[in-house]
Design an enzyme around this catalytic site. Sequence first.
Site, PDB file in Angstrom:
ATOM      1  N   HIS A 147       9.097   6.950   8.408  1.00 43.22           N
ATOM      2  CA  HIS A 147       9.753   7.073   7.091  1.00 43.22           C
ATOM      3  C   HIS A 147      11.202   7.473   7.339  1.00 43.22           C
ATOM      4  O   HIS A 147      11.503   8.193   8.294  1.00 43.22           O
ATOM      5  CB  HIS A 147       9.037   8.107   6.224  1.00 43.22           C
ATOM      6  N   ASN A 184       9.628   4.427   3.443  1.00 46.67           N
ATOM      7  CA  ASN A 184       9.467   3.931   4.816  1.00 46.67           C
ATOM      8  C   ASN A 184      10.775   3.306   5.269  1.00 46.67           C
ATOM      9  O   ASN A 184      11.617   2.936   4.453  1.00 46.67           O
ATOM     10  CB  ASN A 184       8.419   2.813   4.846  1.00 46.67           C
ATOM     11  N   CYS A 208       3.881   9.426   0.593  1.00 48.59           N
ATOM     12  CA  CYS A 208       2.526   9.945   0.395  1.00 48.59           C
ATOM     13  C   CYS A 208       2.516  10.862  -0.822  1.00 48.59           C
ATOM     14  O   CYS A 208       3.259  11.835  -0.866  1.00 48.59           O
ATOM     15  CB  CYS A 208       2.085  10.719   1.636  1.00 48.59           C
ATOM     16  N   ARG A 211       0.839  -1.209   0.000  1.00 50.93           N
ATOM     17  CA  ARG A 211       0.000   0.000   0.000  1.00 50.93           C
ATOM     18  C   ARG A 211       0.874   1.260   0.000  1.00 50.93           C
ATOM     19  O   ARG A 211       0.980   1.957  -0.992  1.00 50.93           O
ATOM     20  CB  ARG A 211      -0.945  -0.031   1.219  1.00 50.93           C
ATOM     21  N   ASP A 212       1.561   1.532   1.089  1.00 48.43           N
ATOM     22  CA  ASP A 212       2.345   2.774   1.186  1.00 48.43           C
ATOM     23  C   ASP A 212       3.426   2.799   0.096  1.00 48.43           C
ATOM     24  O   ASP A 212       3.731   3.848  -0.480  1.00 48.43           O
ATOM     25  CB  ASP A 212       2.995   2.866   2.571  1.00 48.43           C
ATOM     26  N   HIS A 227       4.855   4.436  12.693  1.00 49.45           N
ATOM     27  CA  HIS A 227       5.058   4.295  11.242  1.00 49.45           C
ATOM     28  C   HIS A 227       6.097   5.340  10.827  1.00 49.45           C
ATOM     29  O   HIS A 227       5.793   6.518  10.711  1.00 49.45           O
ATOM     30  CB  HIS A 227       3.698   4.548  10.572  1.00 49.45           C
TER      31      HIS A 227
HETATM   32  N1  COA Z   1     -13.091   5.185  -2.602  1.00 52.02           N
HETATM   33  C1  COA Z   1     -13.485   5.395  -3.864  1.00 52.02           C
HETATM   34  N2  COA Z   1     -14.135   6.479  -4.280  1.00 52.02           N
HETATM   35  C2  COA Z   1     -14.438   7.400  -3.339  1.00 52.02           C
HETATM   36  C3  COA Z   1     -14.060   7.247  -2.007  1.00 52.02           C
HETATM   37  C4  COA Z   1     -13.357   6.082  -1.639  1.00 52.02           C
HETATM   38  N3  COA Z   1     -12.954   5.876  -0.389  1.00 52.02           N
HETATM   39  N4  COA Z   1     -14.476   8.309  -1.319  1.00 52.02           N
HETATM   40  C5  COA Z   1     -15.095   9.127  -2.199  1.00 52.02           C
HETATM   41  N5  COA Z   1     -15.067   8.572  -3.419  1.00 52.02           N
HETATM   42  C6  COA Z   1     -15.620   9.088  -4.658  1.00 52.02           C
HETATM   43  C7  COA Z   1     -16.987   9.715  -4.497  1.00 52.02           C
HETATM   44  O1  COA Z   1     -17.984   8.714  -4.571  1.00 52.02           O
HETATM   45  C8  COA Z   1     -17.043  10.646  -5.668  1.00 52.02           C
HETATM   46  O2  COA Z   1     -17.259   9.905  -6.844  1.00 52.02           O
HETATM   47  P1  COA Z   1     -17.987  10.548  -8.137  1.00 52.02           P
HETATM   48  O3  COA Z   1     -17.081  11.653  -8.593  1.00 52.02           O
HETATM   49  O4  COA Z   1     -18.057   9.412  -9.072  1.00 52.02           O
HETATM   50  O5  COA Z   1     -19.281  11.029  -7.620  1.00 52.02           O
HETATM   51  C9  COA Z   1     -15.619  11.159  -5.738  1.00 52.02           C
HETATM   52  O6  COA Z   1     -14.804  10.166  -5.103  1.00 52.02           O
HETATM   53  C10 COA Z   1     -15.439  12.491  -5.061  1.00 52.02           C
HETATM   54  O7  COA Z   1     -15.952  12.402  -3.742  1.00 52.02           O
HETATM   55  P2  COA Z   1     -15.729  13.546  -2.677  1.00 52.02           P
HETATM   56  O8  COA Z   1     -16.420  13.153  -1.432  1.00 52.02           O
HETATM   57  O9  COA Z   1     -16.077  14.885  -3.291  1.00 52.02           O
HETATM   58  O10 COA Z   1     -14.225  13.432  -2.399  1.00 52.02           O
HETATM   59  P3  COA Z   1     -12.949  14.236  -2.889  1.00 52.02           P
HETATM   60  O11 COA Z   1     -12.894  14.383  -4.365  1.00 52.02           O
HETATM   61  O12 COA Z   1     -12.807  15.437  -2.033  1.00 52.02           O
HETATM   62  O13 COA Z   1     -11.849  13.167  -2.453  1.00 52.02           O
HETATM   63  C11 COA Z   1     -11.081  11.410  -1.030  1.00 52.02           C
HETATM   64  C12 COA Z   1     -11.794  12.740  -1.120  1.00 52.02           C
HETATM   65  C13 COA Z   1     -10.871  11.125   0.427  1.00 52.02           C
HETATM   66  C14 COA Z   1     -11.959  10.341  -1.643  1.00 52.02           C
HETATM   67  C15 COA Z   1      -9.739  11.486  -1.809  1.00 52.02           C
HETATM   68  O14 COA Z   1      -9.077  12.664  -1.469  1.00 52.02           O
HETATM   69  C16 COA Z   1      -8.851  10.295  -1.509  1.00 52.02           C
HETATM   70  O15 COA Z   1      -9.136   9.183  -1.921  1.00 52.02           O
HETATM   71  N6  COA Z   1      -7.733  10.502  -0.795  1.00 52.02           N
HETATM   72  C17 COA Z   1      -6.845   9.429  -0.426  1.00 52.02           C
HETATM   73  C18 COA Z   1      -5.450   9.931  -0.437  1.00 52.02           C
HETATM   74  C19 COA Z   1      -4.476   8.823  -0.115  1.00 52.02           C
HETATM   75  O16 COA Z   1      -4.686   7.666  -0.387  1.00 52.02           O
HETATM   76  N7  COA Z   1      -3.335   9.218   0.459  1.00 52.02           N
HETATM   77  C20 COA Z   1      -2.305   8.317   0.796  1.00 52.02           C
HETATM   78  C21 COA Z   1      -2.612   7.444   1.938  1.00 52.02           C
HETATM   79  S1  COA Z   1      -2.560   8.280   3.482  1.00 52.02           S
HETATM   80 ZN    ZN Z   2       3.723   6.185   5.188  1.00 49.85          ZN
END
Ligand code: COA
Ligand code: ZN
Length: 303
Positions: free
Chosen positions: A207, A247, A238, A15-16, A205
């Site tokens: 890095h 990491n 990230c 994942r990371d 955790h």
């Molecule tokens: N998995 C899949 N899709 C997701 C989701 C999830 N966990 N959470 C929201 N979505 C979808 C929504 O359904 C929406 O879909 P649509 O455009 O088809 O309607 C779209 O994403 C936007 O949703 P919204 O609530 O407006 O979210 P956003 O665009 O502000 O994004 C996150 C928010 C949290 C979903 C996004 O920023 C994200 O996935 N971040 C993860 C970052 C990450 O992995 N970082 C590293 C690990 S720490």
């Molecule tokens: Zn990390």
Amino acid sequence: MHQPDRVMLREVAPRDGLQNEPPVPTGDKIRLIDALSRTGLSRIEAVSFVSPKAVPQMADAAEVWAAVEKHSGISYSALAPNRKGVERALDAGFTAVEVVVSASETHNRANIGRSVAESLAELPDICALARERLASVEVIIATSFGCPFEGDIAPAQVARIVAAAEAAGAGRVAFGDTTGMGTPRRVTDLLDAVQAGTDLPMLMHFHDTRGTALANLLTALDRGVVEFDASVGGIGGCPFAPGASGNVATEEVVHMLHDMGVETGVDLDALIRTAGLAQEIVGRPLESGVLRAGPRTSLSPRP
Ligand code: COA
Ligand code: ZN
């Protein structure tokens, strides 16, 4: 120095590690997780359920999870940023989920598009949902040791999030050093602020961005922490934190701990071979010293 008999390591390369590399084929992710499952590791963070627009590298999470070998002695987990991600993880069959929230307001917005308060407000509902489905919830507090946008993070702010996680019903908290800003002093300061206030198990955790990860780990060990994340080959980072890099490498942690007489359950040779597989999959030389040089007991022919 206080030293436990055993340390619990969680492998986070699938994942990371892979979220921070150009996307790799689904089959390679499956190969990596299956190889990790045969090293003696007891915990593996397999995937995250996040927006495929935000992190295309994890778009095939459900497919990867459906195909990997599930070993009975291993706890596999998935990371999620919100309720939707937790639902997807539970629907895919995970019984351990990690919900990430940043201690830094700015990083939480950059990473998951909302405020820390909004993230925390969702936690009770997420924990209730997980409980219904007999799954455990860990809250990962990213940028616990500093934020690339805001700088130092007050340990009291981290402690506030720990309290919210505990009140919401989480079963464990993890402290993420997202961009390697931690040092032994910061680890001590953080533990001073959080250890007395909670009974939750704690995981760290680290890095190794600035070469302090093993020193941080030893400092935490001395303070009674026995659960750590690590990533084979030291891959990781990230995508929403400038300057984030690898990491601490799992093989470096295992190599050091075993020599100290601390058990991990991991077969170091198998782990180094798996770090080699990770290197092959990402297609670039990795920085892990133990991967490059082998264990300290691997001798060269005498001149
Ligand atoms: N998995 C899949 N899709 C997701 C989701 C999830 N966990 N959470 C929201 N979505 C979808 C929504 O359904 C929406 O879909 P649509 O455009 O088809 O309607 C779209 O994403 C936007 O949703 P919204 O609530 O407006 O979210 P956003 O665009 O502000 O994004 C996150 C928010 C949290 C979903 C996004 O920023 C994200 O996935 N971040 C993860 C970052 C990450 O992995 N970082 C590293 C690990 S720490
Ligand atoms: Zn990390």
